[in-house]
Design a protein around this motif. Structure first.
Motif, short mmCIF file in Angstrom:
data_model
loop_
_atom_site.label_atom_id
_atom_site.label_comp_id
_atom_site.label_asym_id
_atom_site.label_seq_id
_atom_site.Cartn_x
_atom_site.Cartn_y
_atom_site.Cartn_z
N THR A 84 -15.12 0.51 12.07
CA THR A 84 -13.64 0.78 12.30
C THR A 84 -13.03 -0.06 11.23
O THR A 84 -12.19 0.45 10.45
N PHE A 85 -13.40 -1.33 11.33
CA PHE A 85 -12.62 -2.31 10.41
C PHE A 85 -12.98 -2.17 8.90
O PHE A 85 -11.79 -2.19 8.26
N ALA A 88 -10.85 0.78 7.94
CA ALA A 88 -9.38 0.30 7.98
C ALA A 88 -8.88 -0.40 6.82
O ALA A 88 -8.12 -0.19 6.00
N VAL A 89 -9.99 -1.36 6.18
CA VAL A 89 -9.79 -2.11 5.05
C VAL A 89 -10.00 -1.36 3.86
O VAL A 89 -9.00 -1.30 3.01
N LEU A 92 -6.89 0.59 3.55
CA LEU A 92 -5.40 -0.31 2.72
C LEU A 92 -5.67 -0.23 1.30
O LEU A 92 -4.86 -0.38 0.64
N VAL B 75 -8.19 -0.46 14.66
CA VAL B 75 -8.00 -1.43 14.00
C VAL B 75 -6.80 -1.13 12.94
O VAL B 75 -6.95 -0.14 12.18
N VAL B 77 -4.83 -2.80 9.65
CA VAL B 77 -4.49 -4.01 8.99
C VAL B 77 -3.21 -4.25 8.47
O VAL B 77 -2.61 -3.19 7.91
N ARG B 79 -1.72 -7.42 6.48
CA ARG B 79 -1.65 -8.10 5.53
C ARG B 79 -3.14 -8.41 5.05
O ARG B 79 -3.93 -8.69 5.80
N MET B 85 -5.75 -12.77 5.71
CA MET B 85 -5.41 -11.53 6.34
C MET B 85 -4.92 -11.26 7.65
O MET B 85 -5.43 -12.49 8.29
N PHE B 87 -4.69 -8.54 10.87
CA PHE B 87 -5.03 -7.38 11.21
C PHE B 87 -4.99 -7.28 12.88
O PHE B 87 -4.85 -8.26 13.52
#
Lengths: 97, 435
Positions: A84-85, A88-89, A92, B75, B77, B79, B85, B87
């Motif tokens: 999931t992380f 998400a990254v 972005l 999750v 994010v 910044r 970062m 999140f």
């Protein structure tokens, strides 16, 4: 190292070297949520020595099986968090147009 | 008189009470389970309710279901820069969030200067102080490209003794290492980075400041020659240095375009007066933050829970007062019709929980300051070795590896117990046959 009884498998104390709160507390969370567990706790006998004593008591299933399942659950949780992380990254960095 | 009043009172029966809805927690219990109440004196309900049978009498199963976790976990994010970062992780428990934080700080490997070979220091700064400062300089290099120094032999010996005690780490290591042949106890190009620092302050010039950009990378290894006893016999061959580089580190593709340098070029290391000199070589190796804080890859990593403020129906003058109280402008005034104003919470994330809004007479009854137990706002500040999102991914991999080692240990125990039971039953059968 497992300190338990030969006749009664459902309660045991595991003594792990080279471990600390990092893993013991995380396993405590997953293990307490298992309905087969009546008691789970860990203690660190001395902070200078990297050893954790884990006590597991279950409703009949062998304690080591329950601990193994909890470790498995924790692993899967970790993997899911990681996926999931990463997603998400990536979202972005490359926003969907 | 009292009896007269008693007769007029309506008869109250417990059957008139509303039913407690099964399968759903009443609101006050839900509050206890999912929020930390931050009161004026101290927070309450801080522990998470982990026990699976905690709400059994309500008919609610508190046990974890992996699919429920997978569906609810998110999750976001907020910044993401090169160095830090922020999140949000929603749906996770404090125990696991804390494990990630601990791993980020103490168990992610980095490269840092460990050995300093000093050829000449005439500066007033002491050798040990200079060496300590050099160790703390962050180096911009990916630690995953390197191995631990003297890891294998060391772990193997320790692993054997610890194998008797069944540690998960030793189990994993000794199984791996018994198969491998590579010796890593000598400093070579796979486990060491060599820097050189040679600064001189001329006699006539002013004092100079030695900054971290004076550290020069030596991709071919150490240049300081070891003094050997039989120097005469080896004069034809290459002189032995303090490292044993097989090939130049420049040939490794990752370093062709990105030479290894300290991350920040303006860190002051030492100061030299006129006529003083520093000549040394620094060897950087891989390590983890547990051994020494210089190997910690994060400047720091922390998390906090999201604040949830409930201020119901605070209007007009009270609303103005509350808005002015807050030092970080969490509140806002919403204008309703007919000149009435009402308070709203505009920026709950900015709240620092200073509790100014609940200080004073009666404010605690109007404003409820709470934190959401499963919403964590993580901030990771990297020192530069790896970008922060990579750091977090590596931290999760490490937790996974730890649990995998643990699980492997449990499976070994289960297997051993089954073997023992099988052998016991064989023995019993053998006795039976013998008799």
């Amino acid at each position: 190292m497992e300190h338990g009884s030969f006749t009664d498998n459902s309660a045991a104390t595991f003594s792990l070297t080279d471990e600390d709160h990092t893993i013991a507390n995380a396993v405590r969370f997953t293990l307490n949520q298992d309905p087969r567990v009546t008691f789970y706790g860990y203690s660190i006998p001395h902070p200078s020595e990297a050893r954790v004593n884990i006590r597991v008591q279950t409703t009949g299933d062998p304690a080591r099986e329950v601990l193994k399942d909890a470790c498995q659950n924790l692993m899967l949780m970790c993997r899911h968090v990681r996926c999931t992380f990463d997603k998400a990254v990536e979202d972005l960095k490359q926003p969907m147009l | 008189m009292a009896e007269g009043v008693g007769e007029e009172k309506k008869k109250f029966s417990i059957w008139d009470l509303p039913d407690v809805p099964m399968g759903q927690l009443p609101p006050y219990l839900e509050l206890q389970r999912s929020r930390v109440s931050c009161n004026k004196d101290a927070p309450i309900h801080i522990e998470s309710i982990q026990y699976s049978g905690a709400y059994a009498s309500m008919g609610i199963d508190n046990s974890s279901q992996l699919d429920r976790f997978s569906n609810n976990f998110r999750v976001e994010v907020v910044r993401l820069n090169e160095d830090d970062m922020e999140f949000d992780m929603i749906g996770i428990d404090a125990a696991i969030a804390n494990s990630f934080r601990r791993i980020l700080i103490a168990e992610l490997p980095t490269m840092a200067i460990e050995k300093v070979l000093i050829a000449n220091i005439t500066s007033i700064i002491q050798d040990k102080v200079l060496a300590h400062r050099l160790g703390l300089v962050p180096i911009r290099v990916d630690p995953r490209l390197f191995d631990y120094l003297s890891g294998l032999i060391h772990f193997f010996v320790d692993g054997l003794s610890e194998f008797m005690e069944f540690t998960p780490r030793a189990l994993g290591n000794s199984l791996l290492l018994s198969l491998s042949i590579v010796k890593n106890d000598q400093p070579n190009e796979k486990n060491t980075i060599v820097f050189k620092l040679h600064v001189q302050c001329k006699r006539d010039s002013l004092r100079i400041t030695v900054k971290s950009n004076a550290l020069k990378w030596l991709p071919n290894g150490s240049e300081l020659v070891k003094e050997t006893r039989n120097a005469a016999s080896d004069s034809s061959s290459k002189p032995e240095t303090y490292t044993y580089f097989g090939c130049s580190q420049e040939t490794i593709p990752e370093f062709v375009k990105n030479p290894i340098i300290p991350k920040y070029p303006d860190i002051i290391i030492a100061k030299l007066g006129p006529g003083l000199e520093i000549e040394l070589e620094a060897h950087a190796v891989k390590g983890i933050g547990k051994t020494h804080a210089k190997w910690s890859p994060v400047a720091t990593a922390w998390y906090r829970m999201l604040t949830r403020i409930d201020c119901n129906y605070i209007e007009d003058d009270l609303a103005e007062e509350l808005k002015s109280k807050c030092p970080v402008n969490v509140f806002d005034i919403e204008v309703l019709g007919k000149g009435r104003r009402r308070e709203t919470v505009a920026r709950p994330r900015a709240s620092t929980l200073c509790r100014k809004c609940i200080r004073g007479d009666d404010w605690e009854k109007r404003v409820a300051l709470r934190r959401v137990k499963d919403h964590f706002i993580f901030t990771i500040e990297s020192t530069g070795a790896l970008p922060p999102e990579v750091l977090f991914t590596e931290a999760m991999k490490i937790l996974e590896d730890k649990t995998r080692d643990n699980r492997a240990l449990m499976m070994l125990l289960i297997w051993l117990v089954r073997m023992r039971e099988a052998m016991d039953s064989l023995l019993i059968q053998g006795d039976f046959l013998a008799s």
